[in-house]
Design an enzyme around this catalytic site. Structure first.
Site, short mmCIF file in Angstrom:
data_model
loop_
_atom_site.label_atom_id
_atom_site.label_comp_id
_atom_site.label_asym_id
_atom_site.label_seq_id
_atom_site.Cartn_x
_atom_site.Cartn_y
_atom_site.Cartn_z
N SER A 144 0.84 -1.19 0.00
CA SER A 144 0.00 0.00 0.00
C SER A 144 0.88 1.24 0.00
O SER A 144 1.97 1.25 0.60
CB SER A 144 -0.91 0.03 1.23
N TYR A 158 -1.74 -0.53 10.43
CA TYR A 158 -1.85 -0.86 9.00
C TYR A 158 -0.65 -0.33 8.24
O TYR A 158 -0.03 -1.06 7.44
CB TYR A 158 -3.14 -0.26 8.43
#
Length: 249
Positions: A144, A158
């Site tokens: 990501s 995350y």
């Protein structure tokens, strides 16, 4: 070499292939000639829809129920895919979870599952795949852009998990380079999927951070993955490559 046969004779295993980016990757690799195995946790109907779409287009695909947080189940799924499809050439580690909460409310349970799915499963799957993979294979991790930029609060675990993939990718590239197996990390920005629609609560805020001012499309990520899975990308390894509409520019 045509786009339809670029991966002819190859077999791909995709963690988390029942929807969104994973489903788009499965369909794209199948369109290029690969037989595909996808995993799912609970959405059996969506996984079967992906398989049916691939088979309807003349391809070959299977769906396997496997929670990526369970190392034993995940390794067993890879072995089953090899048994059913005959070999393994491409591994796409797409399974991922996102938990967001204020720091003082973030549970250790969510923290541990974030690491189990987003990081440990990548190592577990790569380790098992390497035992079966032919020389010259491909491992592609789906990270990501939040590894480089976390623009809102509550997402520290995350962001950490996706940053961990950067180092893991580099290390695996060293481990597997002598066999001609490339390992790369694709870092998407916001992509229009069921889990993160371009009309969601944070969509306008995120669009304002991107040079292109729009969400990405799952097919755009799939096209990038297909390139990394191809023979043309044989000299690309250990790289973390952003496809984020300028989110991190």
């Amino acid at each position: 070499m045509s786009i339809e046969t670029g991966l002819s004779g190859k077999v791909a295993f995709i963690q988390g292939g029942s929807r969104g980016i994973g489903a788009a990757i499965a369909k794209r690799l199948a369109a290029e000639g690969a037989a595909v195995a996808i995993t799912y946790v609970s959405a059996a109907d969506k996984a079967q829809a992906v398989v049916s779409a691939i088979e309807g287009a003349g391809g070959r695909a299977i769906a396997l129920k496997a929670d990526s947080a369970d190392a034993g189940v995940l390794t067993a799924a890879i072995r089953t895919a090899v048994e059913k499809l005959g070999r393994l050439d491409i591994l796409v580690n797409n399974a991922g979870v996102l938990a967001v909460a204020p720091l003082d409310q973030f549970s250790l349970g969510d923290f541990d599952r974030t690491l189990a799915v987003n990081v440990r499963s990548v190592f577990v799957a790569s380790q098992e795949a390497a035992r079966h993979m032919n020389d010259g294979g491909r491992i592609i991790n789906i990270g990501s852009t939040n590894a480089d930029r976390m623009p809102f609060s509550g997402g520290a675990p995350y962001a950490m998990s996706k940053s961990a993939l950067v180092g893991l990718t580099r290390g695996l590239a060293r481990d597997l380079g002598p066999r001609g197996i490339t390992v790369n990390n694709v870092q998407p920005g916001p992509v229009d999927t069921e889990m993160n629609p371009d009309s969601g609560d944070f969509a306008e805020m995120l669009k304002g951070m991107m040079a292109l001012g729009r969400y990405g499309k799952a097919n755009e990520i799939a096209g990038f993955v297909a390139y990394l899975a191809s023979a043309e990308a044989g000299y690309v390894t250990g790289a973390s490559l952003s496809i984020d509409g300028g989110f991190s520019a």
